[in-house]
Enzyme design. Structure first.
Site, PDB file in Angstrom:
ATOM      1  N   HIS A 105      -2.508   0.973  -1.158  1.00  0.00           N
ATOM      2  CA  HIS A 105      -3.378   2.037  -0.646  1.00  0.00           C
ATOM      3  C   HIS A 105      -3.401   3.264  -1.562  1.00  0.00           C
ATOM      4  O   HIS A 105      -4.304   4.079  -1.470  1.00  0.00           O
ATOM      5  CB  HIS A 105      -3.021   2.404   0.803  1.00  0.00           C
ATOM      6  CG  HIS A 105      -1.727   3.119   0.937  1.00  0.00           C
ATOM      7  ND1 HIS A 105      -0.538   2.463   1.107  1.00  0.00           N
ATOM      8  CD2 HIS A 105      -1.425   4.429   0.921  1.00  0.00           C
ATOM      9  CE1 HIS A 105       0.427   3.351   1.193  1.00  0.00           C
ATOM     10  NE2 HIS A 105      -0.080   4.550   1.086  1.00  0.00           N
ATOM     11  N   LYS A 155      -6.870   6.351  -2.967  1.00  0.00           N
ATOM     12  CA  LYS A 155      -6.888   7.812  -2.827  1.00  0.00           C
ATOM     13  C   LYS A 155      -7.947   8.405  -3.753  1.00  0.00           C
ATOM     14  O   LYS A 155      -8.118   7.964  -4.887  1.00  0.00           O
ATOM     15  CB  LYS A 155      -5.517   8.400  -3.164  1.00  0.00           C
ATOM     16  CG  LYS A 155      -4.494   8.093  -2.092  1.00  0.00           C
ATOM     17  CD  LYS A 155      -3.167   8.733  -2.419  1.00  0.00           C
ATOM     18  CE  LYS A 155      -2.108   8.327  -1.420  1.00  0.00           C
ATOM     19  NZ  LYS A 155      -2.323   8.869  -0.080  1.00  0.00           N
ATOM     20  N   GLU A 162       8.864  12.124  -0.652  1.00  0.00           N
ATOM     21  CA  GLU A 162       8.569  12.071   0.787  1.00  0.00           C
ATOM     22  C   GLU A 162       9.636  12.859   1.542  1.00  0.00           C
ATOM     23  O   GLU A 162      10.793  12.899   1.116  1.00  0.00           O
ATOM     24  CB  GLU A 162       8.580  10.621   1.279  1.00  0.00           C
ATOM     25  CG  GLU A 162       7.524   9.755   0.626  1.00  0.00           C
ATOM     26  CD  GLU A 162       7.607   8.320   1.119  1.00  0.00           C
ATOM     27  OE1 GLU A 162       6.751   7.937   1.915  1.00  0.00           O
ATOM     28  OE2 GLU A 162       8.537   7.608   0.717  1.00  0.00           O
ATOM     29  N   ASP A 172      10.020  -0.905  -2.784  1.00  0.00           N
ATOM     30  CA  ASP A 172       9.068  -0.337  -1.829  1.00  0.00           C
ATOM     31  C   ASP A 172       8.048   0.582  -2.505  1.00  0.00           C
ATOM     32  O   ASP A 172       6.902   0.661  -2.062  1.00  0.00           O
ATOM     33  CB  ASP A 172       9.847   0.446  -0.753  1.00  0.00           C
ATOM     34  CG  ASP A 172       8.945   0.948   0.367  1.00  0.00           C
ATOM     35  OD1 ASP A 172       8.150   0.132   0.874  1.00  0.00           O
ATOM     36  OD2 ASP A 172       9.015   2.140   0.717  1.00  0.00           O
ATOM     37  N   HIS A 199       3.366   1.315  -6.091  1.00  0.00           N
ATOM     38  CA  HIS A 199       2.604   2.568  -6.168  1.00  0.00           C
ATOM     39  C   HIS A 199       2.810   3.311  -7.494  1.00  0.00           C
ATOM     40  O   HIS A 199       1.858   3.708  -8.152  1.00  0.00           O
ATOM     41  CB  HIS A 199       2.997   3.514  -5.028  1.00  0.00           C
ATOM     42  CG  HIS A 199       2.831   2.918  -3.665  1.00  0.00           C
ATOM     43  ND1 HIS A 199       1.789   2.108  -3.338  1.00  0.00           N
ATOM     44  CD2 HIS A 199       3.583   3.023  -2.554  1.00  0.00           C
ATOM     45  CE1 HIS A 199       1.901   1.735  -2.070  1.00  0.00           C
ATOM     46  NE2 HIS A 199       2.993   2.276  -1.567  1.00  0.00           N
ATOM     47  N   LYS A 229      13.086   9.385  -0.509  1.00  0.00           N
ATOM     48  CA  LYS A 229      12.923   9.721   0.910  1.00  0.00           C
ATOM     49  C   LYS A 229      13.744  10.961   1.218  1.00  0.00           C
ATOM     50  O   LYS A 229      14.750  11.224   0.554  1.00  0.00           O
ATOM     51  CB  LYS A 229      13.489   8.588   1.780  1.00  0.00           C
ATOM     52  CG  LYS A 229      12.822   7.259   1.550  1.00  0.00           C
ATOM     53  CD  LYS A 229      11.617   7.156   2.411  1.00  0.00           C
ATOM     54  CE  LYS A 229      10.919   5.837   2.271  1.00  0.00           C
ATOM     55  NZ  LYS A 229       9.518   5.932   2.651  1.00  0.00           N
TER      56      LYS A 229
END
Ligand code: NAD
Length: 484
Positions: A178, A182, A216, A235, A240, A331
């Site tokens: 995804h 963007k 994040e 991940d 990404h 994270k």
């Protein structure tokens, strides 16, 4: 400036896993917004299919609730929501048995685009692909959409590719990342290849280094089991960050055509050197005011899964020899911020002398929040006190430049799902790209396992482990701040 909405052909979009989190939180709200934008043909329909034995009416109620929660639907929109829900149907179906497939077949219409969205775990991709073929549901105009994670390593990605290839041609397979949907990610290509200004400087002669940060603030709540097996490398970095690196580093494709773009991205991945162990920092968040530490989250006091990675990568080709790419993601960091910084070299000679200090241009491409591009330029500090230099941003916030109607660019899923219907694969990963990315990632993870590597703890709410700063410091560089 009003953006143009180009309606797509009539479609049947079948969402396997339609009751799941992704479908309810992302896919259906995205489809609703495109419906509201007038992009749907009047014959277009959604047929959700999942294991739960709901009636179509129950399912529509569930979607209505999800739209209120995730698509910021206002009370005044109730008629529009009803019109949308009239296009939504539901079939109870089992991916691994015969249940529901006959009924699904009866609901599909001939002569329109048929898109099967596999919004289920990857273990069901094979059984679903097989049954779509076995029940003769695939037409000439059929595509399938699969979600990340696409494999756990090179071996499993190859297996998945082979499973899908047994039933569908590569031109029918849409692998979603995804990040590629963007607005700013596509703008990256527009800025690079639509302007004369940047491309001549886009190489190791002028670019000192590149930083790609995806920070994040969230932890791993609700995804503990998956994350403990994956970690930040699988991940985030393998997909990404790798995709962002490709778009920054790739050669201009001859045309903006799906395979031309993906060929160039693949060349970048294949040109990546193996990463030296001392060029990687792994981290794991510890407890802080935001909550418990990683190990408590996953209930494993000895977990060695990383929630943070920083690394230095080299793209070994003529354009980038000698220009490092620093990647970091984590994270529970201090702010949510995805940004690419292209750090240019200092001017070769300063006519203003030592006292003017060192000044270099930097191009920042912000993916979230506040999508936009900033170019840092050096100017004279205002005032009569001699020639002192300062760096100021030339800011192009898209929201400001393009007007209020573009303040809220479409969610990545809106663009990607409409691209599936249009049959445009440019923003989707090709099978060979995914495999090449795993081929680069696997030895890094294998090295950690072989060495018994334990991630460095970092405070929740910080910028990550101190060693990540050292990674830069050793090279005489420093990370740009992580700002919301
Ligand atoms: P989920 O567990 O919430 O939903 C799974 C769906 O699959 C449910 O609708 C369930 O009924 C259906 N299902 C399970 N077994 C089935 C069977 N045998 N036959 C028919 N249907 C069956 O999962 P999710 O979070 O929606 O994730 C779906 C996929 O998307 C996964 O591959 C996940 O890794 C990926 N993904 C999810 C997110 C997210 O934000 N949730 C983000 C990126 C990728």
């Amino acid at each position: 400036m009003v953006s143009r909405v180009i309606p797509v052909d009539p479609f049947d979009l079948i969402i396997f896993g339609g009751t799941g989190d992704l479908a309810q939180r992302k896919i259906l709200p995205a489809l609703y917004r495109r419906f509201c934008a007038g992009q749907w043909h009047e014959d277009a329909r959604i047929i959700a299919a999942a294991r739960a034995g709901h009636s179509a009416e129950d399912f529509r109620r569930m979607v209505a609730e999800s739209l209120h929660r995730h698509a910021a639907v206002r009370a005044s929109e109730s008629q529009r929501v009803s019109r949308f829900l009239q296009r939504v149907d539901y079939v109870p179906l089992d991916a691994v048995s015969a249940e529901g497939w006959g009924l699904l077949g009866e609901k599909l219409s001939p002569n329109r685009v048929r898109a099967f969205y596999f919004s289920v775990g990857p273990n069901l991709f094979g059984p679903l692909a097989e049954r779509v073929r076995a029940y003769d549901l695939a037409t000439e105009d059929t595509r399938i959409v699969v979600e990340k994670p696409f494999g756990h390593d090179l071996g499993s990605a190859r297996e998945l590719n082979a499973t899908l290839a047994a039933h569908f041609d590569e031109s029918q397979i849409y692998r979603i990342d995804h990040y590629l949907g963007k607005e700013t990610v596509q703008n990256l290509m527009a800025v690079r290849f639509g302007n004369m200004l940047f491309e001549p400087l886009w190489n190791s002669q002028y670019v000192d280094h590149i930083q790609i940060t995806v920070a994040e603030t969230v932890g791993i709540d609700g995804r503990e089991e998956y994350y403990e097996r994956a970690g930040a490398m699988r991940d985030m970095v393998q997909n990404h960050l790798m995709q962002l690196l490709c778009l920054i580093a790739m050669e201009p494709p001859a045309k903006f055509d799906p395979d031309a773009v993906r060929d160039e991205k693949l060349k970048v991945i294949r040109a990546l050197d193996p990463v030296e162990p001392h060029h990687i920092v792994r981290g794991q968040f510890s407890a802080g005011p935001e909550g418990v530490g990683y190990r408590e989250c996953v209930g494993n006091p000895r977990s060695t899964t990383e929630s943070y990675v920083a690394l230095k990568a080299h793209v070994s080709n003529w354009r980038w020899a000698g220009t490092p790419f620093y990647l970091r993601t984590g994270k529970r960091l201090v702010a949510r911020s995805s940004v690419i910084n292209v750090m240019f070299k200092d001017a070769p000679h300063s006519i203003f002398g030592e006292e003017a200090g060192r000044h270099a241009n930097a191009l920042s491409i912000r993916l979230q929040p506040n999508e936009g591009i900033t170019l840092k330029v050096t100017i004279k500090e205002p005032g009569p006190g001699g020639m002192r230099l300062i760096d100021v941003p030339l800011d192009m916030s898209f929201a400001e430049a393009l007007g209020p109607e573009n303040q809220d660019p479409p969610d990545a899923y809106e663009r990607l799902v409409m691209d599936v219907i249009r049959g445009n694969q440019t923003l989707f990963m090709r099978g060979d790209e995914v495999e090449a990315a795993w081929a680069w990632t696997d030895p890094i993870i294998a090295g950690w396992l072989a060495r018994g590597d334990v991630p460095k703890p970092y405070d929740s709410g910080s910028t990550g482990p101190g060693d990540a700063e050292l990674l830069m410091k050793r090279d005489g560089r420093r990370w740009q701040g992580i700002k919301p």
